[in-house]
Write an enzyme that holds these catalytic residues in place. Structure first.
Site, PDB file in Angstrom:
ATOM      1  CG  HIS A 210      -0.125   0.310   2.494  1.00  0.00           C
ATOM      2  ND1 HIS A 210       0.658  -0.646   3.147  1.00  0.00           N
ATOM      3  CD2 HIS A 210       0.022   1.451   3.202  1.00  0.00           C
ATOM      4  CE1 HIS A 210       1.214  -0.100   4.207  1.00  0.00           C
ATOM      5  NE2 HIS A 210       0.871   1.169   4.264  1.00  0.00           N
TER       6      HIS A 210
ATOM      7  CG  HIS B 191      11.303  14.772  -9.937  1.00  0.00           C
ATOM      8  ND1 HIS B 191      10.770  16.050 -10.055  1.00  0.00           N
ATOM      9  CD2 HIS B 191      11.800  14.715  -8.677  1.00  0.00           C
ATOM     10  CE1 HIS B 191      10.967  16.725  -8.940  1.00  0.00           C
ATOM     11  NE2 HIS B 191      11.579  15.950  -8.085  1.00  0.00           N
TER      12      HIS B 191
ATOM     13  CG  PHE C  74      22.214   5.051  11.971  1.00  0.00           C
ATOM     14  CD1 PHE C  74      22.957   3.900  11.708  1.00  0.00           C
ATOM     15  CD2 PHE C  74      21.070   4.941  12.746  1.00  0.00           C
ATOM     16  CE1 PHE C  74      22.573   2.670  12.227  1.00  0.00           C
ATOM     17  CE2 PHE C  74      20.676   3.716  13.273  1.00  0.00           C
ATOM     18  CZ  PHE C  74      21.436   2.574  13.015  1.00  0.00           C
TER      19      PHE C  74
HETATM   20  O1  LIG Z   1      -7.610   0.565  10.328  1.00  0.00           O
HETATM   21  C1  LIG Z   1      -6.717   1.256   9.902  1.00  0.00           C
HETATM   22  C2  LIG Z   1      -5.302   0.828   9.984  1.00  0.00           C
HETATM   23  C3  LIG Z   1      -4.259   1.761   9.459  1.00  0.00           C
HETATM   24  N1  LIG Z   1      -4.746   2.952   8.867  1.00  0.00           N
HETATM   25  C4  LIG Z   1      -3.760   3.876   8.344  1.00  0.00           C
HETATM   26  O2  LIG Z   1      -2.915   3.215   7.430  1.00  0.00           O
HETATM   27  C5  LIG Z   1      -1.699   3.962   7.352  1.00  0.00           C
HETATM   28  C6  LIG Z   1      -0.548   2.993   7.114  1.00  0.00           C
HETATM   29  O3  LIG Z   1       0.646   3.694   7.386  1.00  0.00           O
HETATM   30  P1  LIG Z   1       2.033   3.234   6.747  1.00  0.00           P
HETATM   31  O4  LIG Z   1       1.882   3.457   5.269  1.00  0.00           O
HETATM   32  O5  LIG Z   1       3.080   4.135   7.377  1.00  0.00           O
HETATM   33  O6  LIG Z   1       2.201   1.782   7.088  1.00  0.00           O
HETATM   34  C7  LIG Z   1      -1.566   4.756   8.644  1.00  0.00           C
HETATM   35  O7  LIG Z   1      -1.495   6.144   8.340  1.00  0.00           O
HETATM   36  C8  LIG Z   1      -2.837   4.422   9.422  1.00  0.00           C
HETATM   37  O8  LIG Z   1      -3.410   5.557  10.036  1.00  0.00           O
HETATM   38  C9  LIG Z   1      -6.085   3.282   8.796  1.00  0.00           C
HETATM   39  O9  LIG Z   1      -6.438   4.320   8.277  1.00  0.00           O
HETATM   40  N2  LIG Z   1      -7.019   2.432   9.284  1.00  0.00           N
END
Ligand SMILES: O=C1CCN([C@@H]2O[C@H](COP(=O)(O)O)[C@@H](O)[C@H]2O)C(=O)N1
Length: 367
Positions: free
Chosen positions: A172, A316, A332
């Site tokens: 995602h 880009h 780091f």
């Molecule tokens: O039930 C959920 C789980 C995660 N999320 C959202 O998915 C996002 C996933 O974040 P990452 O792309 O950093 O893994 C995060 O911003 C979190 O708030 C939802 O909106 N609903």
């Protein structure tokens, strides 16, 4: 002995120097002589846990109920929903004007969306088909057009891997749209505008033209390649920028002057999907792991900017991966990097050569 014989001749892959990023007017310290030192720093074990195709408890999987009670459809391609915990809301009380130069405050409206690439959790972009990744590109464009009608900036970004704070293994990305122009594009807008006014051509158009001319010999006899090129296709070039900060940082550039992702033709959209697959395949092959990164796309601002002259912009892609020497050793960005400026040992040219030498076939698909 005269000065010339006593003084070494500067070699960018041997001797320290700083490099300038004209997009942001920032310098990076390059210390190639340090590449010989033994590594004794922290080693982080890569979390390559086995991911099931479907996890009934994963809020991003098709058909599942998210903690807030909303139910995901049984999606079969991409799926987008408004973030349940958004950093930006579409409504907020008006912010009082501040004319104190030391305490500036301004309105911030927007919306945050989560975009699933695929219904399966155990697949990643390099392992998806070209058709499937093209559907991701098409959805990025559809979301950018819709949100770009209202917001000045639409940031499509992917945090990949737990090391990058990614909270969910399901393939995602996120899309944050804002009423304000964030710092990174605001600075790039300024310096691209300045470059066009001074040189009469967009900065990244001149940059790509000159990059493609700097060829170096390759292992295969009589074969040469642009020294920072990583991979390419008919519409896009992926290279390690001359001013790269992260060890294997990449810049994806179109061969045509494109202002925004939404301006891509159908063929170019498919070729953008192809370059994404090529880049992520080489990344995974570098250390034979699920190569982590944060990535995103930058193009001309939207909203009211759609009616402004944005010819200084070139669309880009930016890949910012943390890994340095192995699947377990990361760079780091602390200390000197936070208080002074970015610093790197491996040169951009060496990083590009390492990525060029990787197989174009993903290690999980090798016969
Ligand atoms: O039930 C959920 C789980 C995660 N999320 C959202 O998915 C996002 C996933 O974040 P990452 O792309 O950093 O893994 C995060 O911003 C979190 O708030 C939802 O909106 N609903």
């Amino acid at each position: 002995m005269d000065q010339a014989t006593t003084q070494q001749v500067f070699q960018p892959d041997e001797h320290q120097h700083i490099r300038y990023n004209p997009l942001k007017a920032e310098w990076v310290l390059v210390s190639p002589h340090r590449c010989k030192r033994p590594w004794s720093g922290q080693v982080e074990k890569p979390a390559e846990e086995e991911v099931p195709p479907h996890d009934p408890n994963n809020p991003l999987c098709p058909g599942n109920t998210r903690p807030n009670g909303k139910v995901n459809p049984n999606y079969e391609s991409t799926y987008v929903f408004t973030n349940d915990f958004p950093a930006l809301l579409e409504e907020a009380p008006p912010v009082p004007k501040s004319d104190n130069p030391l305490f500036q405050c301004a309105p911030a409206l927007g919306t945050c969306r989560v975009m699933c690439f695929h219904p399966r959790s155990d697949i990643t972009l390099p392992l998806m088909t070209l058709d499937e990744v093209t559907k991701v590109v098409e959805r990025w464009i559809a979301e950018s057009i819709e949100l770009g009608l209202k917001y000045r900036w639409v940031q499509v970004f992917e945090n990949k891997g737990a090391i990058m704070g990614c909270s969910n293994p399901h393939p995602h990305c996120q899309i944050w749209a804002s009423s304000f122009l964030p710092n990174e594009p605001r600075v790039k807008d300024h310096y691209q505008r300045q470059y066009l006014a001074k040189h009469g051509r967009p900065l990244l158009r001149d940059y790509l033209d000159q990059e493609l001319q700097k060829k170096v010999p390759q292992l295969a006899a009589s074969v040469t390649a642009p020294e920072r090129l990583v991979c390419e296709n008919a519409s896009f070039v992926a290279l390690v920028p001359y001013w790269a900060v992260w060890p294997f940082e990449l810049l994806v550039l179109p061969r045509r002057h494109v202002l925004r992702m939404a301006d891509l033709t159908a063929d170019e959209q498919r070729l953008l999907a192809d370059i994404v697959r090529q880049v992520t395949t080489r990344y995974d092959n570098l250390f034979r792991c699920n190569f982590p990164y944060s990535m995103g796309w930058h193009g001309a601002p939207t909203g009211e900017a759609m009616s402004e002259d944005c010819q200084h912009w070139v669309f880009h892609g930016i890949y910012l991966p943390p890994l340095l020497r192995s699947a377990a050793v990361k760079k780091f960005m602390v200390g000197y990097e936070m208080l002074a400026q970015a610093q790197r040992d491996l040169t951009p040219e060496q990083a590009a050569q390492r990525l060029r030498d990787c197989s174009p076939v993903h290690y999980k698909l090798e016969q």
